[in-house]
Design an enzyme around this catalytic site. Structure first.
Site, PDB file in Angstrom:
ATOM      1  N   GLU A 102     -23.590 -11.243  28.188  1.00 39.53           N
ATOM      2  CA  GLU A 102     -23.148 -10.163  27.291  1.00 39.53           C
ATOM      3  C   GLU A 102     -23.956  -8.914  27.642  1.00 39.53           C
ATOM      4  OE1 GLU A 102     -21.043  -9.323  24.600  1.00 39.53           O
ATOM      5  OE2 GLU A 102     -22.231  -7.479  24.504  1.00 39.53           O
ATOM      6  N   ASP A 115     -13.597 -13.445  27.406  1.00 41.29           N
ATOM      7  CA  ASP A 115     -13.078 -12.749  26.221  1.00 41.29           C
ATOM      8  C   ASP A 115     -13.483 -11.284  26.309  1.00 41.29           C
ATOM      9  OD1 ASP A 115     -12.220 -12.044  23.713  1.00 41.29           O
ATOM     10  OD2 ASP A 115     -13.673 -13.248  22.616  1.00 41.29           O
ATOM     11  N   CYS A 131      -7.503  -9.372  23.431  1.00 44.34           N
ATOM     12  CA  CYS A 131      -6.911  -8.622  22.319  1.00 44.34           C
ATOM     13  C   CYS A 131      -5.948  -7.567  22.850  1.00 44.34           C
ATOM     14  CB  CYS A 131      -7.993  -7.995  21.451  1.00 44.34           C
ATOM     15  SG  CYS A 131      -9.046  -6.880  22.356  1.00 44.34           S
ATOM     16  N   CYS A 143      -7.393  -0.777  -0.501  1.00 40.35           N
ATOM     17  CA  CYS A 143      -6.925  -1.187   0.821  1.00 40.35           C
ATOM     18  C   CYS A 143      -6.535  -2.656   0.749  1.00 40.35           C
ATOM     19  CB  CYS A 143      -8.011  -0.953   1.862  1.00 40.35           C
ATOM     20  SG  CYS A 143      -7.469  -1.437   3.504  1.00 40.35           S
ATOM     21  N   CYS A 203       0.843  -1.197   0.000  1.00 38.42           N
ATOM     22  CA  CYS A 203       0.000   0.000   0.000  1.00 38.42           C
ATOM     23  C   CYS A 203       0.874   1.241   0.000  1.00 38.42           C
ATOM     24  CB  CYS A 203      -0.890  -0.016   1.241  1.00 38.42           C
ATOM     25  SG  CYS A 203      -1.898   1.445   1.381  1.00 38.42           S
TER      26      CYS A 203
HETATM   27  N1  SAH Z   1     -16.499 -13.620  22.647  1.00 36.20           N
HETATM   28  C1  SAH Z   1     -17.040 -12.798  21.601  1.00 36.20           C
HETATM   29  C2  SAH Z   1     -17.003 -11.308  21.893  1.00 36.20           C
HETATM   30  C3  SAH Z   1     -15.722 -10.730  22.391  1.00 36.20           C
HETATM   31  S1  SAH Z   1     -15.615  -8.952  22.370  1.00 36.20           S
HETATM   32  C4  SAH Z   1     -16.402 -13.131  20.272  1.00 36.20           C
HETATM   33  O1  SAH Z   1     -15.373 -13.802  20.209  1.00 36.20           O
HETATM   34  O2  SAH Z   1     -16.937 -12.695  19.248  1.00 36.20           O
HETATM   35  C5  SAH Z   1     -16.060  -8.500  23.975  1.00 36.20           C
HETATM   36  C6  SAH Z   1     -17.553  -8.469  24.220  1.00 36.20           C
HETATM   37  O3  SAH Z   1     -17.738  -8.090  25.591  1.00 36.20           O
HETATM   38  C7  SAH Z   1     -18.342  -7.472  23.377  1.00 36.20           C
HETATM   39  O4  SAH Z   1     -19.425  -8.118  22.764  1.00 36.20           O
HETATM   40  C8  SAH Z   1     -18.845  -6.445  24.416  1.00 36.20           C
HETATM   41  O5  SAH Z   1     -20.103  -5.912  24.085  1.00 36.20           O
HETATM   42  C9  SAH Z   1     -18.904  -7.281  25.676  1.00 36.20           C
HETATM   43  N2  SAH Z   1     -18.798  -6.535  26.943  1.00 36.20           N
HETATM   44  C10 SAH Z   1     -18.111  -5.407  27.195  1.00 36.20           C
HETATM   45  N3  SAH Z   1     -18.223  -5.069  28.495  1.00 36.20           N
HETATM   46  C11 SAH Z   1     -18.995  -6.006  29.085  1.00 36.20           C
HETATM   47  C12 SAH Z   1     -19.467  -6.210  30.417  1.00 36.20           C
HETATM   48  N4  SAH Z   1     -19.133  -5.363  31.397  1.00 36.20           N
HETATM   49  N5  SAH Z   1     -20.231  -7.280  30.680  1.00 36.20           N
HETATM   50  C13 SAH Z   1     -20.571  -8.154  29.681  1.00 36.20           C
HETATM   51  N6  SAH Z   1     -20.158  -8.016  28.392  1.00 36.20           N
HETATM   52  C14 SAH Z   1     -19.374  -6.954  28.102  1.00 36.20           C
END
Ligand code: SAH
Length: 455
Positions: free
Chosen positions: A335, A383, A410, A161, A74
């Site tokens: 969630e 996660d 992440c 991109c 790029c």
């Molecule tokens: N495990 C999923 C999402 C991971 S991203 C996957 O792999 O696709 C993190 C997620 O946590 C998001 O969907 C976000 O909305 C949620 N999140 C953020 N803060 C939170 C909280 N305090 N309690 C519950 N979920 C939450």
């Protein structure tokens, strides 16, 4: 000294990269962070700005190139900032990512750990299934779109991109010309005038479905029906179009209200043999090829048994829990975003999965109630978003005592902090980085932990 530092150019060599992929050089006793400079590079660096007491520079001239420097595909990767590593060999990117995870465990968690080699992509380009671009208007009245230059609201125009799905980039070029012919103005932030703020495109990898979301400043979208009709005519691969209204002046891209303008308002995709519906506001991993590898690694780390009760915290649309549900007795999932919870419930139905129970709540409040009620869980998948989990959540984990804990993260820094916090109860068994974000400094990591015998 108007800038808080002397504007000057100096000669330096780079021997390290920061957490955010910037080259580290020294000017006497000062440390300077330089975009696009890699270990082994030598050359002239010009001081550019100071932020939070730290000095940042740009490369004025390279006199010696790092053996890992490569020609970027790029041409605007330095200006756009989305792919700070396109000039860095992919093999070197992968080494950097494992080292970065190890360093964060040392610096933040005060733990010496072994980190497995980062699993990379065979073809680390065109992998992203989600494009999100702000729109602007150039001097000649032509709409353009691009990415914000790092730490600014200046849009760097992007017409090509190398990390986004090619179908999305093509649709953006069609949208630009349609906005012009329909005389629909992009939203100009400084003037608080115009209609289209952002366009978000989600492409499904397996099902070949595409969602286009127009984020507008106001409800009224001139010639809306004709515009959508023309867009679908030119890009028949689009399966749904959504208008999202965001009249706030914040950095949050999507607003609360939405109208479905065409199709079902969501797309479908598959991961590890389970099919998912994904709506505009739900989190969904952006690299479908590597997500399957990430989830396989997470499942392996959990060593699932048919009698297991699994808890999937921060579940998004339920991906991890639904994939695990096939191998275990029961899955409980939590969630916080209502749209994602709705997607998760529908995803269980569409796959005829009956041992999966999704709850809308804050993960910390929810797990504390589970601990109070003396619930039993065998495996915890967690996660969380980049900021990581919190002590309330982790204290409850230590009371619930799942025998296996799989932490997917992440952000290695908050990961190291959280894992260190539960060290007395949980032992690290393996740390596996997975390259979900080739050409960037980001890395995803799966950590397998087990309950210590004496706990
Ligand atoms: N495990 C999923 C999402 C991971 S991203 C996957 O792999 O696709 C993190 C997620 O946590 C998001 O969907 C976000 O909305 C949620 N999140 C953020 N803060 C939170 C909280 N305090 N309690 C519950 N979920 C939450």
């Amino acid at each position: 000294m108007r800038f808080g530092f002397e504007k000057k150019t100096f000669h330096a060599s780079c021997n390290d990269l920061t957490y955010e992929g910037k080259g580290v050089v020294h000017d006497g006793s000062d440390v300077v962070f330089v975009d696009g400079m890699f270990p082994g590079d030598e050359g002239d660096v010009t001081l550019a700005y100071r932020r939070n007491g730290q000095l940042f520079g740009t490369v004025a001239h390279l006199s010696k190139s790092s053996p890992d420097r490569v020609e970027p595909r790029c041409k605007i990767c330095s200006a756009c900032g989305g792919c700070c590593f396109q000039q860095y060999a992919y093999s070197a990117q992968l080494l950097y990512k494992s080292k970065k995870v190890k360093e964060q465990f040392r610096k933040v968690g005060h733990l010496e750990v072994n980190v497995l080699p980062t699993i990379g992509m065979d073809d680390p380009y065109y992998y992203r299934n989600k494009i999100q671009m702000p729109f602007g208007l150039d001097d000649r009245g032509n709409p353009y779109c691009g990415f914000y230059k790092e730490n600014t609201h200046v849009i760097v125009p992007v017409t090509e991109c190398f990390i986004q799905d090619k179908r999305g980039v093509h649709i953006l070029s069609v949208i630009k010309s349609l906005l012009k012919s329909f005389k629909i103005p992009p939203y100009i932030e400084d003037e608080r005038w115009g209609v289209v703020r952002h366009v978000l495109i989600r492409t499904s990898y397996y099902q070949k479905q595409i969602m286009v979301v127009f984020v507008t400043n106001v409800d009224s979208f001139p010639s809306r029906n004709n515009f959508v009709h023309e867009l679908i005519k030119e890009c028949p691969e689009i399966t749904t179009v959504v208008q999202n209204i965001n009249d706030r002046s914040t950095n949050v891209i999507l607003g609360e209200r939405e109208h479905v303008l065409y199709g079902r308002g969501y797309i479908e995709d598959s991961l590890c043999g389970v099919s998912f519906q994904i709506s505009s506001k739900s989190f969904y991993q952006t690299n479908p090829v590597m997500t399957e590898i990430l989830y396989q690694k997470a499942m392996e780390a959990a060593k699932l048994q048919p009698t297991d009760v699994v808890f999937d915290a921060y579940s998004g649309i339920g991906t991890i829990g639904l994939i695990a549900s096939k191998s275990v007795k029961d899955v409980v999932s939590v969630e916080i975003i209502p749209a994602a919870v709705r997607d998760a419930v529908n995803n269980a139905k569409r796959n005829n999965i009956t041992n999966f129970h999704e709850y809308a709540d804050d993960a910390s409040s929810f797990i504390n109630r589970m601990a109070q009620e003396g619930k039993h869980i065998d495996v915890l998948f967690m996660d969380p978003p980049r900021k990581g989990s919190d002590e309330r959540f982790l204290d409850a984990v230590c009371r619930l005592k799942p025998s296996r804990l799989v932490y997917i993260s992440c952000d290695p820094s908050t990961l190291a902090r959280d894992v260190a916090y539960i060290q007395k109860s949980y032992k690290i068994e393996s740390i596996q980085p997975v390259d979900m974000f080739p050409q960037s400094f980001h890395v995803e990591t799966v950590v397998r932990l087990t309950l210590r015998d004496d706990k």
